[in-house]
Design a protein around this motif. Structure first.
Motif, short mmCIF file in Angstrom:
data_model
loop_
_atom_site.label_atom_id
_atom_site.label_comp_id
_atom_site.label_asym_id
_atom_site.label_seq_id
_atom_site.Cartn_x
_atom_site.Cartn_y
_atom_site.Cartn_z
N VAL A 182 86.62 50.77 52.13
CA VAL A 182 87.79 50.22 52.82
C VAL A 182 88.51 49.24 51.90
CG1 VAL A 182 88.54 48.74 54.73
CG2 VAL A 182 86.82 50.52 55.12
N LEU A 183 89.82 49.41 51.82
CA LEU A 183 90.68 48.49 51.07
C LEU A 183 91.70 47.95 52.06
CD1 LEU A 183 91.53 47.30 48.31
CD2 LEU A 183 93.04 49.27 48.03
N SER A 184 91.57 46.68 52.43
CA SER A 184 92.35 46.13 53.53
C SER A 184 92.88 44.74 53.22
CB SER A 184 91.47 46.07 54.79
OG SER A 184 92.14 45.43 55.85
N MET A 185 93.93 44.37 53.93
CA MET A 185 94.46 43.01 53.80
C MET A 185 93.75 42.04 54.75
SD MET A 185 98.14 43.35 55.77
CE MET A 185 98.47 41.58 55.70
N TYR A 186 92.87 42.54 55.60
CA TYR A 186 92.24 41.72 56.63
C TYR A 186 90.85 41.27 56.23
CZ TYR A 186 96.03 43.90 59.10
OH TYR A 186 97.28 44.35 59.45
N ASP A 187 90.64 39.94 56.20
CA ASP A 187 89.32 39.40 55.87
C ASP A 187 88.53 39.03 57.13
OD1 ASP A 187 90.72 37.19 56.70
OD2 ASP A 187 90.17 35.92 55.00
N ASN A 188 88.91 39.63 58.24
CA ASN A 188 88.30 39.37 59.54
C ASN A 188 86.86 39.92 59.57
OD1 ASN A 188 87.51 39.66 62.24
ND2 ASN A 188 89.62 39.94 62.94
N PRO A 189 85.86 39.08 59.79
CA PRO A 189 84.47 39.56 59.84
C PRO A 189 84.25 40.67 60.86
CG PRO A 189 84.49 37.17 59.71
CD PRO A 189 85.91 37.60 59.94
N GLU A 190 85.00 40.63 61.98
CA GLU A 190 84.83 41.67 62.99
C GLU A 190 85.25 43.03 62.45
OE1 GLU A 190 86.27 42.74 67.55
OE2 GLU A 190 86.60 40.74 66.72
N TYR A 191 86.36 43.08 61.72
CA TYR A 191 86.80 44.34 61.14
C TYR A 191 85.79 44.84 60.10
CZ TYR A 191 91.40 43.41 63.19
OH TYR A 191 92.44 43.15 64.06
N VAL A 192 85.27 43.90 59.30
CA VAL A 192 84.28 44.28 58.29
C VAL A 192 83.07 44.91 58.95
CG1 VAL A 192 82.82 43.48 56.40
CG2 VAL A 192 85.06 42.43 56.76
N ASN A 193 82.55 44.24 59.97
CA ASN A 193 81.37 44.76 60.67
C ASN A 193 81.64 46.12 61.29
OD1 ASN A 193 79.70 42.57 60.08
ND2 ASN A 193 80.44 41.39 61.84
N ARG A 194 82.80 46.27 61.90
CA ARG A 194 83.13 47.55 62.54
C ARG A 194 83.28 48.66 61.49
NH1 ARG A 194 84.48 47.55 67.86
NH2 ARG A 194 84.66 45.52 68.87
N ALA A 195 83.88 48.33 60.36
CA ALA A 195 84.04 49.32 59.30
C ALA A 195 82.68 49.78 58.78
CB ALA A 195 84.88 48.75 58.17
N MET A 196 81.78 48.83 58.58
CA MET A 196 80.46 49.19 58.07
C MET A 196 79.67 49.97 59.12
SD MET A 196 80.89 47.97 55.09
CE MET A 196 79.33 47.90 54.21
N GLN A 197 79.84 49.61 60.38
CA GLN A 197 79.16 50.35 61.45
C GLN A 197 79.70 51.78 61.54
OE1 GLN A 197 79.85 47.90 64.89
NE2 GLN A 197 78.42 46.31 64.25
#
Length: 215
Positions: free
Chosen positions: A84-99
């Motif tokens: 994932v290459l994103s402008m968002y450093d939101n931990p929730e988005y990171v966790n969801r992407a990894m899940q």
């Protein structure tokens, strides 16, 4: 292309972003950009047309967000690797992407050397997170209610002072749907009224990031 080159598909709904990434990555030894896509349909078409090892995936796309698209691509191609290459450093988005199955998460404002390093790491079977992402995950120690991606988007919009009508226009939803999400958010957060909801959104806007629909 050398026999060991990583065959890369770039998925981002902004043509200029794709062109910039392609120009930068095509000059890197060991990386071969075999295709690009601006939405889910194009991504699947590119996968059917090319042998792809790794997908460089944006989160904020207009038809299907990158987290959901990651899940769909991997359901069809389990051996595929997604970064994932994103402008968002939101931990929730990171966790969801990894899940969803992503192997790494890099910020768009990271140096290009980080992106290249992440591609190499993910292709080698490792996990890669931007240093800024790792730091935010370490600081996210306070348990928070689990929000859906759409609820997170609406919270971010509320933090910017957007009305339900404006949010509906921004996210291509009905006002009734936005109001329903607002009620669900209040219930999850145990908030009494709209004033408390707005106050919470403003105070926690960095925790939930900006809306992916606006990248």
């Amino acid at each position: 292309m050398t026999p060991t080159a990583t065959r890369l598909l770039i998925v981002d709904d902004h043509p200029l972003v794709r062109e910039g990434l392609k120009a930068r990555l095509c000059s890197v030894a060991g990386i071969d950009v075999v295709g690009e896509a601006g939405d889910a349909a194009e991504a699947f078409a590119q996968l059917a047309a090319h042998a792809v090892d790794l997908v460089l995936m944006d989160i904020g796309m207009k038809d299907v967000n990158g987290i959901e698209l990651t899940r769909r691509l991997l359901a069809e191609r389990p051996a595929l690797r997604v970064l994932v290459l994103s402008m968002y450093d939101n931990p929730e988005y990171v966790n969801r992407a990894m899940q969803a199955g992503a192997r790494g998460y890099v910020l768009k404002d990271a140096p290009s050397t980080d992106i290249i390093e992440a591609i190499a790491a993910v292709q080698a079977g490792e996990t890669f997170l931007s240093a800024a992402i790792s730091g935010r995950l370490m600081r996210a120690q306070t348990p928070r209610p689990v929000m859906s991606l759409r609820e997170s988007e609406i919270l971010a919009c509320l933090a910017k002072g957007r009305s339900s009508k404006q949010i509906a226009q921004d996210l291509n939803l009905s006002v009734r749907t936005v109001e329903s999400h607002r009620q669900n958010i209040k219930r999850k957060l145990n908030l009494e009224g709209q004033a408390e909801l707005i106050k919470y959104a403003v105070e926690h806007c960095r925790d939930f990031g900006d809306t992916p629909a606006a990248t």
